[in-house]
Scaffold this motif. Structure first.
Motif, PDB file in Angstrom:
ATOM      1  N   UNK A 181     -31.604   1.404 -13.956  1.00 62.88           N
ATOM      2  CA  UNK A 181     -30.382   0.594 -13.903  1.00 62.88           C
ATOM      3  C   UNK A 181     -30.659  -0.640 -13.060  1.00 62.88           C
ATOM      4  N   UNK A 182     -29.870  -1.670 -13.297  1.00 61.55           N
ATOM      5  CA  UNK A 182     -30.025  -2.919 -12.557  1.00 61.55           C
ATOM      6  C   UNK A 182     -28.638  -3.399 -12.159  1.00 61.55           C
ATOM      7  N   UNK A 183     -28.522  -3.898 -10.908  1.00 59.33           N
ATOM      8  CA  UNK A 183     -27.240  -4.436 -10.433  1.00 59.33           C
ATOM      9  C   UNK A 183     -27.469  -5.850  -9.918  1.00 59.33           C
ATOM     10  N   UNK A 184     -26.572  -6.746 -10.296  1.00 56.29           N
ATOM     11  CA  UNK A 184     -26.688  -8.149  -9.876  1.00 56.29           C
ATOM     12  C   UNK A 184     -25.312  -8.635  -9.415  1.00 56.29           C
ATOM     13  N   UNK A 185     -25.291  -9.319  -8.257  1.00 55.74           N
ATOM     14  CA  UNK A 185     -24.040  -9.887  -7.750  1.00 55.74           C
ATOM     15  C   UNK A 185     -24.349 -11.246  -7.141  1.00 55.74           C
ATOM     16  N   UNK A 186     -23.361 -12.134  -7.151  1.00 54.24           N
ATOM     17  CA  UNK A 186     -23.613 -13.466  -6.588  1.00 54.24           C
ATOM     18  C   UNK A 186     -22.353 -14.053  -5.967  1.00 54.24           C
ATOM     19  N   UNK A 187     -22.578 -14.962  -5.019  1.00 56.25           N
ATOM     20  CA  UNK A 187     -21.494 -15.735  -4.390  1.00 56.25           C
ATOM     21  C   UNK A 187     -21.961 -17.190  -4.383  1.00 56.25           C
TER      22      UNK A 187
END
Length: 372
Positions: A181-187
């Protein structure tokens, strides 16, 4: 050394600092916390040679000085002292023990000389910028669960932080993956982060940062180089080595052409997956999703104990599809979604699936299917 301070303040700092210290240490000094009393405060410092936390606590200093005592023992003593008490810390005349007094309680701890205590030399930092506690928590919370625990692929044992030029301007992005699985988050990228090196922050450091960020409004100063990161928030300074490796080109595994879309109520989906997975084995954990127009059937079969099914109404008007996932991975992702509706973009039963919030697009998750 002699100092008097509030038990509440001391305990709060020790709670932050003592966690860095490993329970088992081949180097005795690494089991200790360094106490340095000077100028109206006591500085507490602990390290495991990869990670270092320093915190300053207001104190009344009668005699400046420094020493080291066993971190976990010291923490347990202070934790059990009466609430609201004043704690007196005083080294004995032979400089062999530290006396801890509060009310009618008195303890002595063996000391090791502060000159033996290692210093995690920070060196020069090439970039510095500030983020709010809330933004850092968001990046960590959304990706931490996907960090790999497989030591052979050590470069996946952390969160990859970097800036990327997205359509909405420069973004500060966090990515973690364990291959399943891969998780990506950004601000939005803060001023000063442009051109920063892509860095991999180790799993233990990520956990400590998360625990330090109690106030979402707090301003956190971040400094970094190719090899180290330093965070300063309030009276705490955390310095850590980075993982020396190259994070894979994660963009290649994010599906671009998944044309089958399913929208489902996030809470209903989460609860249904949790219910049917009760029957799954520790080893198997597979849940089958059977999609037809407007309907999703979740199925778990365990040859040793039985089976479970549950039906949900969904928005789906593409070809029927059957696909299997690890139920725990599905729940991990569902717990990170913030909108009421989850959006699944699917291709076929053997290809990765893209999962996002229906309304917010600053986080995305990729999940590899399982055979069911």
């Amino acid at each position: 050394m002699k100092a008097t301070l509030e038990r509440t303040d001391l305990l709060k700092s020790l709670t932050h600092v003592h966690r860095v210290v490993e329970r088992r240490n081949t180097i005795p000094i690494l089991s200790n916390v360094l106490l340095r009393a000077d100028g109206g405060a006591i500085n507490l410092k602990a390290t495991d040679l990869d990670l270092e936390i320093v915190e300053s606590v207001p104190a009344m200093i009668e005699l400046p000085g420094a020493t080291t005592v066993p971190a976990h023992m010291f923490y347990d003593i202070v934790r059990k002292l009466p609430e609201g008490s004043q704690v007196v810390l005083e080294t004995t005349s032979d400089n062999a023990t530290l006396e801890i007094r509060a009310g009618r309680s008195k303890f002595t701890l063996q000391m090791l000389p502060e000159t033996d205590f290692p210093d995690l030399t920070a060196g020069d930092f090439s970039h510095g910028f500030a983020l709010t506690g809330a933004d850092i928590r968001k990046l960590i919370d959304a990706t931490q669960f996907a960090i790999s625990t497989e030591e052979t692929r050590y470069y996946l044992n952390g969160i990859y932080l970097h800036t990327v030029d997205a359509g909405s301007g420069l973004q500060f992005r966090a990515v973690a993956t364990d291959g399943h699985r891969l998780a990506q988050a950004e601000v939005p990228a803060p001023s000063g982060s442009a051109g920063m090196p892509g860095i991999i922050v180790p799993r233990k450091t990520v956990g400590e940062i998360q625990k330090l960020l109690e106030n979402p409004e707090a301003n956190v100063q971040i400094e970094l180089s190719d090899t180290k990161i330093r965070l300063t928030t309030g009276s705490v300074i955390l310095t850590s080595k980075l993982i020396d490796g190259t994070f894979p080109d994660y963009g290649r595994v994010i599906p671009q052409n998944n044309d089958k879309e399913m929208r489902v109520d996030r809470d209903e989906f989460k609860e249904a997956v949790d219910r049917v997975s009760t029957i799954s084995s520790e080893r198997g954990r597979a849940v089958k999703l059977s999609l037809t127009e407007g309907r999703l059937v979740l199925t778990v079969n365990n040859p040793d104990s039985g089976s479970a099914t549950e039906e949900l109404a969904v928005e789906y008007d593409a070809d029927p599809l059957e696909i299997g996932f690890n139920s725990r991975y599905l729940l991990d992702i569902a717990n990170q979604l913030s909108s009421d509706t989850a959006l699944f973009r699917l291709a076929d039963s053997g290809s990765p699936t893209l999962i996002q919030d229906n309304t917010v697009d600053d986080c995305l998750f990729v999940l590899m299917p399982m055979r069911v």
